[in-house]
Design an enzyme around this catalytic site. Structure first.
Site, PDB file in Angstrom:
ATOM      1  N   ARG A 100       0.935  -1.188   0.140  1.00  0.00           N
ATOM      2  CA  ARG A 100       0.050   0.011   0.008  1.00  0.00           C
ATOM      3  C   ARG A 100       0.712   1.123  -0.042  1.00  0.00           C
ATOM      4  O   ARG A 100       1.540   1.377   0.979  1.00  0.00           O
ATOM      5  CB  ARG A 100      -0.850   0.157   1.322  1.00  0.00           C
ATOM      6  CG  ARG A 100      -1.395   1.193   1.364  1.00  0.00           C
ATOM      7  CD  ARG A 100      -2.859   1.278   2.495  1.00  0.00           C
ATOM      8  NE  ARG A 100      -3.755   0.405   1.945  1.00  0.00           N
ATOM      9  CZ  ARG A 100      -5.127   0.484   2.500  1.00  0.00           C
ATOM     10  NH1 ARG A 100      -5.412   1.332   3.488  1.00  0.00           N
ATOM     11  NH2 ARG A 100      -6.055  -0.048   2.189  1.00  0.00           N
ATOM     12  N   HIS A 127      -7.387   0.785  -6.217  1.00  0.00           N
ATOM     13  CA  HIS A 127      -7.544  -0.230  -5.136  1.00  0.00           C
ATOM     14  C   HIS A 127      -8.161  -1.507  -5.754  1.00  0.00           C
ATOM     15  O   HIS A 127      -9.286  -1.739  -5.480  1.00  0.00           O
ATOM     16  CB  HIS A 127      -8.459   0.393  -4.247  1.00  0.00           C
ATOM     17  CG  HIS A 127      -8.428  -0.211  -2.857  1.00  0.00           C
ATOM     18  ND1 HIS A 127      -7.759  -1.130  -2.563  1.00  0.00           N
ATOM     19  CD2 HIS A 127      -8.749   0.195  -1.402  1.00  0.00           C
ATOM     20  CE1 HIS A 127      -7.873  -1.463  -1.235  1.00  0.00           C
ATOM     21  NE2 HIS A 127      -8.421  -0.526  -0.752  1.00  0.00           N
ATOM     22  N   GLN A 130      -9.897  -3.999  -3.373  1.00  0.00           N
ATOM     23  CA  GLN A 130     -11.152  -3.722  -3.052  1.00  0.00           C
ATOM     24  C   GLN A 130     -12.227  -3.817  -4.258  1.00  0.00           C
ATOM     25  O   GLN A 130     -13.457  -4.417  -3.989  1.00  0.00           O
ATOM     26  CB  GLN A 130     -11.201  -1.937  -2.841  1.00  0.00           C
ATOM     27  CG  GLN A 130     -12.409  -1.502  -2.248  1.00  0.00           C
ATOM     28  CD  GLN A 130     -12.880  -1.956  -0.861  1.00  0.00           C
ATOM     29  OE1 GLN A 130     -12.238  -1.891   0.093  1.00  0.00           O
ATOM     30  NE2 GLN A 130     -13.894  -2.635  -0.830  1.00  0.00           N
ATOM     31  N   ASP A 221     -17.435   6.730  -1.261  1.00  0.00           N
ATOM     32  CA  ASP A 221     -15.968   6.575  -0.522  1.00  0.00           C
ATOM     33  C   ASP A 221     -16.070   8.118   0.019  1.00  0.00           C
ATOM     34  O   ASP A 221     -16.580   8.962  -0.166  1.00  0.00           O
ATOM     35  CB  ASP A 221     -15.080   6.239  -1.596  1.00  0.00           C
ATOM     36  CG  ASP A 221     -13.792   5.991  -0.758  1.00  0.00           C
ATOM     37  OD1 ASP A 221     -13.593   5.805   0.259  1.00  0.00           O
ATOM     38  OD2 ASP A 221     -12.876   6.000  -1.460  1.00  0.00           O
ATOM     39  N   CYS A 260     -16.412   1.266   0.540  1.00  0.00           N
ATOM     40  CA  CYS A 260     -14.991   0.403   0.699  1.00  0.00           C
ATOM     41  C   CYS A 260     -14.887   0.675   2.326  1.00  0.00           C
ATOM     42  O   CYS A 260     -14.072  -0.281   3.058  1.00  0.00           O
ATOM     43  CB  CYS A 260     -14.170   1.093   0.064  1.00  0.00           C
ATOM     44  SG  CYS A 260     -13.725   2.661   0.186  1.00  0.00           S
ATOM     45  N   ARG A 288     -13.122  -8.957   1.164  1.00  0.00           N
ATOM     46  CA  ARG A 288     -11.712  -8.436   0.942  1.00  0.00           C
ATOM     47  C   ARG A 288     -10.777  -9.669   1.215  1.00  0.00           C
ATOM     48  O   ARG A 288      -9.675  -9.857   0.131  1.00  0.00           O
ATOM     49  CB  ARG A 288     -11.487  -7.302   1.731  1.00  0.00           C
ATOM     50  CG  ARG A 288     -11.994  -6.023   1.799  1.00  0.00           C
ATOM     51  CD  ARG A 288     -11.444  -5.355   0.350  1.00  0.00           C
ATOM     52  NE  ARG A 288     -10.139  -5.488   0.352  1.00  0.00           N
ATOM     53  CZ  ARG A 288      -9.451  -4.509   0.717  1.00  0.00           C
ATOM     54  NH1 ARG A 288      -9.871  -3.519   1.330  1.00  0.00           N
ATOM     55  NH2 ARG A 288      -7.943  -4.331   0.749  1.00  0.00           N
TER      56      ARG A 288
HETATM   57  N1   CP Z   1     -11.209  -0.441   2.379  1.00  0.00           N
HETATM   58  C1   CP Z   1      -9.981  -0.665   2.996  1.00  0.00           C
HETATM   59  O1   CP Z   1      -9.067  -0.814   2.084  1.00  0.00           O
HETATM   60  O2   CP Z   1      -9.697  -0.128   4.345  1.00  0.00           O
HETATM   61  P1   CP Z   1      -8.343  -0.041   5.048  1.00  0.00           P
HETATM   62  O3   CP Z   1      -8.035   1.436   4.406  1.00  0.00           O
HETATM   63  O4   CP Z   1      -8.685   0.049   6.302  1.00  0.00           O
HETATM   64  O5   CP Z   1      -7.454  -1.076   4.761  1.00  0.00           O
HETATM   65  N1  NVA Z   2     -10.072   6.524  -1.563  1.00  0.00           N
HETATM   66  C1  NVA Z   2      -9.610   6.182  -0.391  1.00  0.00           C
HETATM   67  C2  NVA Z   2     -10.010   4.591   0.089  1.00  0.00           C
HETATM   68  C3  NVA Z   2      -9.604   4.224   1.532  1.00  0.00           C
HETATM   69  C4  NVA Z   2      -9.715   2.622   1.603  1.00  0.00           C
HETATM   70  C5  NVA Z   2      -8.461   6.423   0.069  1.00  0.00           C
HETATM   71  O1  NVA Z   2      -7.535   6.202  -0.734  1.00  0.00           O
HETATM   72  O2  NVA Z   2      -8.103   6.972   1.254  1.00  0.00           O
END
Ligand code: CP
Ligand code: NVA
Length: 302
Positions: A100, A127, A130, A221, A260, A288
């Site tokens: 990430r 993502h 997701q 989101d 998400c 997930r």
């Molecule tokens: N939806 C998602 O990716 O959640 P986190 O940021 O908690 O991993």
């Molecule tokens: N769009 C959000 C998703 C979090 C899971 C972010 O990138 O923060």
């Protein structure tokens, strides 16, 4: 399939196979309890996470593998040493890398220089894990996902991009509604529209919330993503008409609400909708792990 950096890299068949495998693993976990036996997977997080971190760790464990969590306290990638050296060194010991990152280019660099599969656990652009979980969730609600009408309302972001590619590949109809200046990336839109046209899908973009039309599911989101320094007061004023509430759900005839997570109640959606009967948020969160396990088995399984 060597890596999972974006859903756009998948063919329709590969995406469908991942969803089928995810369902199989979910239904018969014992059959896959040794799929990653003897394998170690590094999970690198430049940003906070609850769902992704825990679902990968637990999921890898359920497949008989070993997960190693790397935060940024003990040397951030690109700071203590170059991303290239992270990739080449990790490849000496581990069988896969889950990452990430802020910049999508960091994940591409890991894949370029490492010699093991890399899985995108969220970047500024995509993502994919997701998106896979979300289409798995929709395929559990609807017999034919290609007939689903999915609307995404809010900030055009990494999650939107992955949903757009997924819907396009599956031949579904997706409507994306964003305030002016907050549309998804232009190149992603063009690519997703091309993929949709090839598979009998449709991707519509508008900033006119009153033109939403009938939908099966409405997805939103956070209005401000991690790493985005936008001013909350300005964003709230601009995005207020795009809040998902009971009236909007009813007007669109939408049975399901999706997010998400993390969700900000009374901001992008009302608590009534987030916690309401048609909310799929916990099914998405659970999925997930099953979707990611399908990716892990496909990339690393024996
Ligand atoms: N939806 C998602 O990716 O959640 P986190 O940021 O908690 O991993
Ligand atoms: N769009 C959000 C998703 C979090 C899971 C972010 O990138 O923060």
């Amino acid at each position: 399939m060597n890596h999972l950096l974006s859903i756009k890299d998948l063919s329709q068949k590969q995406l469908q196979e991942l969803l089928t495998l995810a369902k199989q693993i979910k239904a018969n976990p014992a059959e896959y309890s040794n799929a990653l036996a003897g394998k170690s997977i590094a999970t690198i997080f430049e940003k906070p996470s609850l769902r992704t971190r825990v679902s990968f760790d637990v999921g890898i464990n359920k497949l008989g593998g070993h997960a190693i969590y790397l935060d940024q306290q003990n040397g951030a990638m690109g700071k203590r040493e170059p991303v290239k050296d992270f990739a080449t060194n990790l490849s000496c010991w581990v069988d896969g890398i889950v990452a990430r990152t802020f910049a999508h280019s960091t994940i591409e660099e890991l894949a370029e220089h490492g010699s093991v599969p890399v899985i995108n656990a969220l970047s500024d652009m995509y993502h994919p894990c997701q998106g896979l979980a979300d289409f798995l969730t929709l395929s559990e609600q609807f017999d034919d996902v290609s007939k689903v009408k999915l609307a995404y309302i809010g900030d055009g972001n990494n999650v939107t991009h992955s949903l757009m590619y997924g819907a396009a590949l599956l031949g579904a109809k997706m409507t994306v509604v964003c305030p002016q200046g907050h549309f998804p990336d232009g190149q992603v839109v063009v690519e997703a529209q091309e993929i949709a046209a090839k598979h009998g899908g449709e991707l519509v973009l508008t900033s006119d919330i009153s033109a939403l039309g009938e939908q099966d599911a409405i997805y939103t989101d956070t209005w401000i993503s991690m790493g985005d320094n936008a001013d909350m007061a300005e964003i709230e004023a601009k995005f207020k008409p795009y809040q998902i509430n009971a009236e909007l759900m009813s007007k669109a005839g939408a049975s399901y609400f999706m997010h998400c997570l993390p969700a900000y109640r009374e901001v992008e959606a009302t608590a009534e909708v987030v916690d309401g009967e048609g909310s799929l948020i916990l099914q998405q969160a659970e999925n997930r792990m099953h979707a990611q396990n399908a990716v892990l088995v496909t990339l690393l399984g024996q």
